[in-house]
Design a protein around this motif. Structure first.
Motif, PDB file in Angstrom:
ATOM      1  N   ALA A 107       0.868  -1.179   0.000  1.00 21.81           N
ATOM      2  CA  ALA A 107       0.000   0.000   0.000  1.00 21.81           C
ATOM      3  C   ALA A 107       0.904   1.228   0.000  1.00 21.81           C
ATOM      4  N   PRO A 108       0.395   2.397  -0.344  1.00 16.55           N
ATOM      5  CA  PRO A 108       1.226   3.601  -0.301  1.00 16.55           C
ATOM      6  C   PRO A 108       1.818   3.820   1.084  1.00 16.55           C
ATOM      7  N   VAL A 109       3.070   4.270   1.099  1.00 15.30           N
ATOM      8  CA  VAL A 109       3.795   4.507   2.342  1.00 15.30           C
ATOM      9  C   VAL A 109       4.163   5.985   2.418  1.00 15.30           C
ATOM     10  N   GLU A 110       3.866   6.629   3.543  1.00 17.84           N
ATOM     11  CA  GLU A 110       4.227   8.031   3.695  1.00 17.84           C
ATOM     12  C   GLU A 110       5.746   8.159   3.820  1.00 17.84           C
ATOM     13  N   VAL A 111       6.304   9.156   3.151  1.00 15.22           N
ATOM     14  CA  VAL A 111       7.760   9.310   3.128  1.00 15.22           C
ATOM     15  C   VAL A 111       8.173  10.712   3.563  1.00 15.22           C
ATOM     16  N   GLN A 112       9.466  10.830   3.919  1.00 13.78           N
ATOM     17  CA  GLN A 112      10.038  12.114   4.307  1.00 13.78           C
ATOM     18  C   GLN A 112      10.991  12.661   3.250  1.00 13.78           C
ATOM     19  N   SER A 113      11.297  11.869   2.232  1.00 13.75           N
ATOM     20  CA  SER A 113      12.159  12.344   1.152  1.00 13.75           C
ATOM     21  C   SER A 113      12.059  11.400  -0.033  1.00 13.75           C
ATOM     22  N   TYR A 114      12.565  11.867  -1.180  1.00 12.56           N
ATOM     23  CA  TYR A 114      12.613  11.063  -2.400  1.00 12.56           C
ATOM     24  C   TYR A 114      14.016  11.031  -2.972  1.00 12.56           C
ATOM     25  N   ASP A 115      14.336   9.921  -3.639  1.00 12.12           N
ATOM     26  CA  ASP A 115      15.380   9.976  -4.640  1.00 12.12           C
ATOM     27  C   ASP A 115      14.762  10.733  -5.818  1.00 12.12           C
ATOM     28  N   GLU A 116      15.523  11.671  -6.361  1.00 16.57           N
ATOM     29  CA  GLU A 116      14.950  12.575  -7.367  1.00 16.57           C
ATOM     30  C   GLU A 116      14.744  11.935  -8.725  1.00 16.57           C
ATOM     31  N   HIS A 130      28.625   6.541  -9.349  1.00 16.66           N
ATOM     32  CA  HIS A 130      28.891   7.784  -8.617  1.00 16.66           C
ATOM     33  C   HIS A 130      30.061   7.541  -7.672  1.00 16.66           C
ATOM     34  N   GLU A 131      31.192   8.157  -7.948  1.00 20.44           N
ATOM     35  CA  GLU A 131      32.386   7.848  -7.164  1.00 20.44           C
ATOM     36  C   GLU A 131      32.356   8.475  -5.780  1.00 20.44           C
ATOM     37  N   ASN A 132      32.112   9.779  -5.698  1.00 19.55           N
ATOM     38  CA  ASN A 132      32.177  10.481  -4.413  1.00 19.55           C
ATOM     39  C   ASN A 132      31.060  11.516  -4.303  1.00 19.55           C
ATOM     40  N   LEU A 133      30.868  12.023  -3.080  1.00 15.83           N
ATOM     41  CA  LEU A 133      29.953  13.130  -2.833  1.00 15.83           C
ATOM     42  C   LEU A 133      30.776  14.418  -2.934  1.00 15.83           C
ATOM     43  N   GLY A 134      30.609  15.154  -4.037  1.00 21.29           N
ATOM     44  CA  GLY A 134      31.485  16.279  -4.334  1.00 21.29           C
ATOM     45  C   GLY A 134      31.116  17.564  -3.606  1.00 21.29           C
ATOM     46  N   PRO A 135      31.861  18.637  -3.897  1.00 18.93           N
ATOM     47  CA  PRO A 135      31.621  19.935  -3.247  1.00 18.93           C
ATOM     48  C   PRO A 135      30.221  20.479  -3.481  1.00 18.93           C
ATOM     49  N   ASP A 136      29.649  20.242  -4.658  1.00 20.16           N
ATOM     50  CA  ASP A 136      28.296  20.725  -4.932  1.00 20.16           C
ATOM     51  C   ASP A 136      27.279  20.021  -4.043  1.00 20.16           C
ATOM     52  N   TYR A 137      27.518  18.738  -3.778  1.00 16.85           N
ATOM     53  CA  TYR A 137      26.650  17.986  -2.880  1.00 16.85           C
ATOM     54  C   TYR A 137      26.745  18.536  -1.461  1.00 16.85           C
ATOM     55  N   ALA A 138      27.968  18.816  -1.021  1.00 15.97           N
ATOM     56  CA  ALA A 138      28.178  19.361   0.323  1.00 15.97           C
ATOM     57  C   ALA A 138      27.517  20.724   0.471  1.00 15.97           C
ATOM     58  N   PRO A 171      16.225  16.088  12.604  1.00 14.09           N
ATOM     59  CA  PRO A 171      16.921  15.527  11.445  1.00 14.09           C
ATOM     60  C   PRO A 171      15.955  15.115  10.334  1.00 14.09           C
ATOM     61  N   LEU A 172      16.472  15.127   9.107  1.00 14.14           N
ATOM     62  CA  LEU A 172      15.768  14.620   7.937  1.00 14.14           C
ATOM     63  C   LEU A 172      16.653  13.572   7.280  1.00 14.14           C
ATOM     64  N   ARG A 173      16.034  12.559   6.731  1.00 12.79           N
ATOM     65  CA  ARG A 173      16.805  11.509   6.064  1.00 12.79           C
ATOM     66  C   ARG A 173      16.559  11.558   4.560  1.00 12.79           C
ATOM     67  N   SER A 174      17.593  11.846   3.822  1.00  9.52           N
ATOM     68  CA  SER A 174      17.538  11.725   2.373  1.00  9.52           C
ATOM     69  C   SER A 174      17.937  10.297   2.008  1.00  9.52           C
ATOM     70  N   PRO A 175      17.785   9.872   0.769  1.00  5.54           N
ATOM     71  CA  PRO A 175      18.189   8.509   0.410  1.00  5.54           C
ATOM     72  C   PRO A 175      19.680   8.234   0.580  1.00  5.54           C
ATOM     73  N   ILE A 176      20.501   9.275   0.630  1.00  8.09           N
ATOM     74  CA  ILE A 176      21.950   9.085   0.712  1.00  8.09           C
ATOM     75  C   ILE A 176      22.492   9.356   2.101  1.00  8.09           C
ATOM     76  N   VAL A 177      22.021  10.418   2.760  1.00  8.62           N
ATOM     77  CA  VAL A 177      22.639  10.854   4.000  1.00  8.62           C
ATOM     78  C   VAL A 177      21.594  11.471   4.923  1.00  8.62           C
ATOM     79  N   LYS A 178      21.830  11.350   6.207  1.00  8.16           N
ATOM     80  CA  LYS A 178      20.993  12.008   7.205  1.00  8.16           C
ATOM     81  C   LYS A 178      21.403  13.473   7.314  1.00  8.16           C
ATOM     82  N   ILE A 179      20.432  14.369   7.231  1.00 14.47           N
ATOM     83  CA  ILE A 179      20.696  15.797   7.391  1.00 14.47           C
ATOM     84  C   ILE A 179      20.484  16.128   8.866  1.00 14.47           C
TER      85      ILE A 179
END
Length: 260
Positions: free
Chosen positions: A120-129, A181-189, A204-212
């Motif tokens: 069933a649909p699941v409520e989320v806090q973020s998406y992979d874009e 994707h090799e690394n998380l670059g300066p633009d990501y930071a 805190p917020l959780r993105s698919p890659i890292v916890k904010i």
């Protein structure tokens, strides 16, 4: 007015032509492409202004939507409207409120299907874009103060939730034919720090890659982890030159209409 429009920000006609442009649903759903925009938010707001469909599907140019995907989307949205008539967002891959990864999606860069399959649909806090479905009547727009091409999937969900709206993910398979994707670059930071400042009261917020987080230490941990796992992840990644129809067939997704 069409019910659906697909919107894409692309800097490469070659990538677009090998992936999203091959999606069978484009025979009935119009595709709007924004080229060479300075940021994802700018590109997607331009797409909102240039189209009028009630449901806008924002998809990466390296995404492929298998046969029957449009029928499955209509069925999934009908399920969603039955439990949340005022839904704002829906996606193929998101992070649940319990931090679970909700899918399923094929990722070429990871060489596997990722995300659990919800019933069933699941409520989320973020998406992979890679794919975000937005209901125009929600009034949501992307924040053009968020520069670059990262975290806008987390930002748009947080916008919705602060307005009392909900974002959801479900079993809406697609192919993300992404490169390694090799690394998380300066633009990501830089985007990470912008999100920390903007949503400090929501962290805190959780993105698919890292916890904010308020401390920001989770970014450092993720950067170190990415560097240490580079070789391992490179071995997992597959060639994104494989025809997307072949990838869909290997996943059992040659025709999704039977699942609708």
């Amino acid at each position: 007015m069409s019910r659906f429009t697909i919107a894409c920000a692309s800097h490469s006609d070659a990538i677009l032509s090998r992936n999203l442009a091959l999606s069978p649903c484009l025979a009935s759903i119009p595709l709007h492409v924004e080229r060479n925009a300075p940021s994802a938010a700018t590109a997607y707001n331009r797409a909102l202004d240039a189209t009028d469909a009630e449901v806008v599907i924002f998809a990466h140019h390296d995404v492929y939507l298998p046969q029957g995907w449009d029928q499955l989307l209509a069925a999934r949205l009908a399920e969603l409207e039955a439990i949340d008539p005022n839904w704002a967002l829906y996606g193929s891959y998101g992070v649940g409120l319990d931090a679970a990864n909700i899918g399923p999606v094929w990722s070429t860069s990871l060489g596997q299907i990722v995300g659990r399959v919800p019933l069933a649909p699941v409520e989320v806090q973020s998406y992979d874009e890679l794919l975000i479905v937005l209901r125009r009547s929600s009034g949501l727009r992307f924040d053009e103060a968020l520069e670059g091409w990262h975290f806008y999937g987390t930002d748009i969900v947080t916008q919705a939730r602060t307005r009392g709206l909900k974002a959801w993910a479900g079993a809406l398979p697609c192919i993300h034919n992404d490169g390694f994707h090799e690394n998380l670059g300066p633009d990501y930071a830089a985007s990470y720090q912008a999100m920390r400042r903007k949503w400090r009261d929501q962290l805190p917020l959780r993105s698919p890659i890292v916890k904010i987080s308020r401390s920001g230490l989770h970014l450092l941990r993720s950067q170190i982890g990415a560097r240490r796992s580079t070789s391992f992840r490179a071995e997992m990644a597959l060639d994104n030159g494989t025809p997307v129809q072949t990838l869909a067939a290997r996943c059992g997704w040659s025709d999704l209409s039977a699942s609708a």
